[in-house]
Structure formats: C-alpha cells, structure tokens
Design an enzyme around this catalytic site. Structure first.
Site, PDB file in Angstrom:
ATOM      1  N   ALA A 182       0.871  -1.187   0.000  1.00 42.26           N
ATOM      2  CA  ALA A 182       0.000   0.000   0.000  1.00 42.26           C
ATOM      3  C   ALA A 182       0.902   1.229   0.000  1.00 42.26           C
ATOM      4  O   ALA A 182       1.237   1.760   1.044  1.00 42.26           O
ATOM      5  CB  ALA A 182      -0.922  -0.019   1.216  1.00 42.26           C
ATOM      6  N   SER A 183       1.282   1.697  -1.177  1.00 41.40           N
ATOM      7  CA  SER A 183       2.478   2.534  -1.328  1.00 41.40           C
ATOM      8  C   SER A 183       2.267   4.035  -1.251  1.00 41.40           C
ATOM      9  O   SER A 183       3.137   4.751  -0.759  1.00 41.40           O
ATOM     10  CB  SER A 183       3.144   2.226  -2.673  1.00 41.40           C
ATOM     11  OG  SER A 183       3.543   0.891  -2.745  1.00 41.40           O
ATOM     12  N   ALA A 184       1.190   4.538  -1.832  1.00 41.20           N
ATOM     13  CA  ALA A 184       1.049   5.990  -1.977  1.00 41.20           C
ATOM     14  C   ALA A 184       1.014   6.678  -0.610  1.00 41.20           C
ATOM     15  O   ALA A 184       0.515   6.096   0.354  1.00 41.20           O
ATOM     16  CB  ALA A 184      -0.226   6.304  -2.764  1.00 41.20           C
ATOM     17  N   PRO A 185       1.554   7.888  -0.531  1.00 36.29           N
ATOM     18  CA  PRO A 185       2.094   8.703  -1.629  1.00 36.29           C
ATOM     19  C   PRO A 185       3.526   8.377  -2.036  1.00 36.29           C
ATOM     20  O   PRO A 185       4.018   8.936  -2.998  1.00 36.29           O
ATOM     21  CB  PRO A 185       2.012  10.118  -1.059  1.00 36.29           C
ATOM     22  CG  PRO A 185       2.183   9.932   0.409  1.00 36.29           C
ATOM     23  CD  PRO A 185       1.491   8.643   0.747  1.00 36.29           C
ATOM     24  N   ASP A 234      -6.296  -4.038  -5.757  1.00 39.14           N
ATOM     25  CA  ASP A 234      -6.644  -4.320  -4.371  1.00 39.14           C
ATOM     26  C   ASP A 234      -5.551  -5.236  -3.820  1.00 39.14           C
ATOM     27  O   ASP A 234      -5.231  -6.273  -4.408  1.00 39.14           O
ATOM     28  CB  ASP A 234      -8.009  -5.018  -4.324  1.00 39.14           C
ATOM     29  CG  ASP A 234      -8.524  -5.211  -2.907  1.00 39.14           C
ATOM     30  OD1 ASP A 234      -7.730  -5.577  -2.020  1.00 39.14           O
ATOM     31  OD2 ASP A 234      -9.737  -5.028  -2.684  1.00 39.14           O
ATOM     32  N   CYS A 247      -0.724   3.805  11.238  1.00 39.32           N
ATOM     33  CA  CYS A 247      -0.592   5.058  11.985  1.00 39.32           C
ATOM     34  C   CYS A 247      -1.788   5.205  12.918  1.00 39.32           C
ATOM     35  O   CYS A 247      -2.315   6.296  13.110  1.00 39.32           O
ATOM     36  CB  CYS A 247      -0.463   6.257  11.048  1.00 39.32           C
ATOM     37  SG  CYS A 247      -1.847   6.471   9.906  1.00 39.32           S
TER      38      CYS A 247
END
Length: 481
Positions: free
Chosen positions: A119-122, A170, A241
C-alpha cells in the site's frame, strides 16, 4: 484545536500502558508536530545535504531510527514542498514515525532483492526503501487508489527511484497472483488514523468502534495476502498510523492463529537506541505520541518460517506483454547514445523495447512477466525515430546523478545558479552570459544533482522540461546571516 472523541478516549485509556499517563497523551496530541525530512541518498549524502542547507538557517536533529532522517528547524514560513531542493528530489517531507517500517524491514544484514510495498502511496516508504536498496533489485509498489497511483509515480520519478514497478490493484490479490514471490513485504495498512491527530485535528472527531472493527477485517485480509506473497524465510513488516489494539496486535495475532508456527514474530526491542520504550511484550513497536514526540504508530515484524498452501489455484499466465528484450544491436545503440551524447554509462539492467520506446527494467522483473498487469516498470530511457534517440526526462533524473560528479568523463552538463534553476523549473529558457558554440542536448544541473534536459543553442538553454512538471512557484531558501 484538536478534538478527541470521548469514546476514543475511553477506549484508549484501557489500552494505554501503565507507565504512560492519559494526561501526557492528550497533551502530546495537542502539540504541533516537529518538522521532519528524510535525505534522498540516491541523489546526495546526508552530510552533503546538511552542508548545503545549514547556511540557509537549517538545524538538524537526528531521528534515532533513520540514519538519513532529521527533525529540522528553520525561520521560513513558506511551504517546503515548493523549495528548489525538494522539487529536485534531494529530500522527502516525511513524518519521523513513518520512517520506522522500512528501517524495521531493512535491518543491517538484510539483502532483499525482491520487495513488495503493498500500500504505497504517496511514496514516502517506497522511496525510502528504494534508497535502502540503492536502486538495486526489484521494488514492486502497489496502490489501490487510481488518483494516488499518479502521486506515487510522481514521487518515484522525483526521487530518482529507477528499480520500481508500479501496480494498481486491491492488495488482497497479491497472495493469489504473486504467491511466495518476494523476499520481503511491507504493508503499511490503511487504518483509522488515530496517530495522525497532531497533523489533522479532526481525525478523531467521528471515531467509532464499529468502524475500527470493520477496518480491522480489511487489514486481516491484507496481511494474509501479503504473507502468502512472501517467500519462506522472508520478512514481513506490518504497520499502521493508528493506536487501538484491534487494528494492530489483533491483526498480527490473527495471522499467527491462522498459520501457526509458520509465523514467527521478531522483536524490535533493539532496532534503535530507545526502542525499548515503545516495545510491547510481543516485540512489536507501539509508538504513543508522547514517547518520542512524534505521530502515533505501530510496527510489527515477522518471519515466514516455512511454505504455506496457496488459497487459490495458480492463475494462468497473462498474454500479450507489450515489451520485448532489446536485440544486441538495439542495446548497443542505446548504450552508445547515452555514453557518447550524454556521458552516462547505463547500468547493467534489462533493456526492453516497446514500439519505438526504449526502457530499462531490473533483471529481477523477468520472473514477473505475465503474472500481473503493471502500470509502470523501471525507467523509460528514450524514444527512437529516424532522427535518432530522444532522451526522456525520467532517465536523466534517475541515471545522471553519478555522471554529474565527473563531467570530465564526457557528461554534457551545464551548471546553473539558483535563480537560473528557478527559471528552469518554471519552464523558461535560460539566457547564457556569454555566447558560445551550440552543444545540442545538455543536462541542466544545480548543486550536483540534475534538473532535466535543455538544448544548448549557444546563447541560451532551450527548456526541455516536460510541461506537466513545470512549477508555478519555486521557493529559493535564502542564506541566513
């Protein structure tokens, strides 16, 4: 003013460790975050960056868990994202806690050649891992949101990360399509965001336990997919987070309950000096905001001790991959163009061709051809026509850095002043003080790192910056007395 939902306070009060106080937690949530950045060592060393910025009034306080991360202070109130050095990719504006997951994955003895960022962005952790890998191996960076894929790609390009392959799926499909394919996996999971209230005062305004439980079910599916995509013997880091147990320890415990002794938790107690202050009994890091004066964060690391059965039959290979490996003649031609015209020696990677386009892929990507669709792979080197090659901006940003320190080796470099660099990034041509012989394509450089390409016409540099990268505003940080 920060708004903490009373239901959230009641829930967290039951989970807060005994040695921490709720008053300190609330006080920490109410304080503004310290500014923090990470130096992009793909372009500049931390020492050189500090020498560059200290005359501009910056002071640097090292972040204990990231060698190239710093809390900074300076007098300017301008947005750092507009700073010339930021646009140039010399640093990434990144919250200190978010530097923890890549550090946990890339411990000193780690030699991962094939890594997945689920789940990379940003792109903060993606580009941090690219720097830790020194643009070697393969880093697959996935993002589910279409709009955020564009942001991810922009940051990968800006930071000069050349060994990335971007996907838009996904994250729950990776265990099926790329079963046991990666040496290491990072999953910084979508979460309730309880730890970011210092950045977003309204983050917890409408907090609800039902929503937390719903998110945790998605997280369980994601960590299982990530685990299935991990090779036996590989490492997985799971992070959020957020602060509640349901989205953190509960997700990790679910994975261990599902796969038993194939899941071995690794203690992060000695990851950095002071890590024990945030270590849970399981060896996870549960970073409460008051411990390090940072965002709240959670980090867990595990090893996959053995292979586990796949949940779905192996998918059929996809056909019609649009790239083919360059012939020896084609490879020699593009290598000669970069060496002779630009003074850049191409790395020993896989040169691929699509129509009249030349690309540079990591060798490790060969094993992934046909297994999944990729949005973007490696670096586009150049377009070819009857007039010859036309270099691409992204190739210069990713590959020219080493050449710029040795222009005597043939690199066609024009160094510009800060004012000229500003004009260049705003899409304008650069008049030259003295007219000379036209030199054709040249690399425009400021402070030892490339800005892009221009055509040297003798009396000016004709700007070749792609239109979508032209800036409306560029901030020049002034020297401080």
């Amino acid at each position: 003013m920060v708004q903490l939902n009373q239901n959230f306070i009641n829930t967290i009060a039951q989970e807060l460790p005994a040695h921490l106080s709720m008053d300190d937690f609330i006080a920490a949530c109410s304080r503004p975050l310290r500014r923090s950045i990470r130096v992009n060592t793909l372009k500049i060393s931390s020492e050189d960056f500090k020498q560059l910025m200290q005359p501009k009034g910056w002071t640097f306080d090292p972040i204990p868990w990231c060698e190239d991360g710093f809390w900074i202070s300076y007098d300017e109130e301008e947005q750092l994202g507009n700073a010339l050095e930021h646009i140039q990719g010399l640093f990434y504006i990144q919250e200190a806690s978010s530097m923890l997951p890549p550090t946990a994955l890339f411990t000193p003895n780690a030699d991962w050649q094939c890594v997945l960022d689920l789940a990379s962005a940003p792109g903060s952790k993606t580009t941090q891992m690219a720097a830790l890998m020194n643009n070697q191996g393969l880093l697959v960076a996935n993002e589910y949101s279409a709009s955020r894929v564009k942001v991810l790609h922009a940051n990968v390009l800006r930071m000069g990360a050349s060994h990335c392959a971007l996907t838009h799926f996904d994250g729950r499909v990776f265990g099926e399509y790329l079963y046991e394919s990666f040496d290491a996996v990072l999953i910084d999971a979508p979460c309730g965001g309880e730890g970011i209230v210092r950045k977003d005062a309204d983050a917890l305004k409408s907090w609800s336990l039902d929503e937390v439980l719903e998110i945790s079910e998605t997280q369980k599916a994601l960590i299982e997919s990530a685990f299935l995509a991990l090779k036996p013997g590989g490492s997985l880091v799971y992070s959020t987070c957020t602060l509640n147990r349901h989205e953190n320890q509960g997700v990790c415990e679910y994975l261990q309950q599902t796969y038993g002794d194939a899941v071995q938790f690794e203690s992060l107690n000695q990851l950095f000096d002071g890590a024990e202050k945030a270590t849970t009994p399981e060896g996870f890091l549960h970073v409460w905001p008051q411990i390090y004066d940072s965002e709240g964060f959670f980090v867990a690391k595990l090893t996959k001790t053995r292979s586990v059965p796949r949940l779905q039959p192996e998918p059929k290979l996809q056909k019609n991959f649009p790239f083919t490996e360059a012939s020896a003649k084609q490879a020699k031609a593009i290598q000669a163009y970069f060496a002779d015209d630009l003074g850049i020696e191409l790395p020993d990677d896989l040169i691929m061709v699509r129509d009249d386009e030349f690309w540079l892929f990591p060798h490790e990507f060969r094993d992934f051809i046909g297994k999944m669709r990729f949005q973007r792979i490696g670096v586009k080197l150049a377009d070819h026509s009857k007039h010859g090659f036309k270099v691409r901006h992204e190739a210069i940003i990713a590959l020219a850095g080493k050449a710029l320190t040795a222009a005597t080796n043939g690199a066609k470099v024009v160094d510009v002043s800060d004012e000229q660099a500003k004009e260049y990034l705003m899409g304008r041509d650069i008049p030259l003080d003295t007219a000379g012989k036209a030199q054709g394509e040249v690399i425009v450089c400021y402070g030892g790192a490339p800005l892009g390409m221009a055509k040297h016409l003798g009396n000016k540099l004709k700007n070749s910056l792609p239109r979508d990268l032209v800036k409306d505003k560029v901030l020049l940080l002034p020297p401080q007395a």
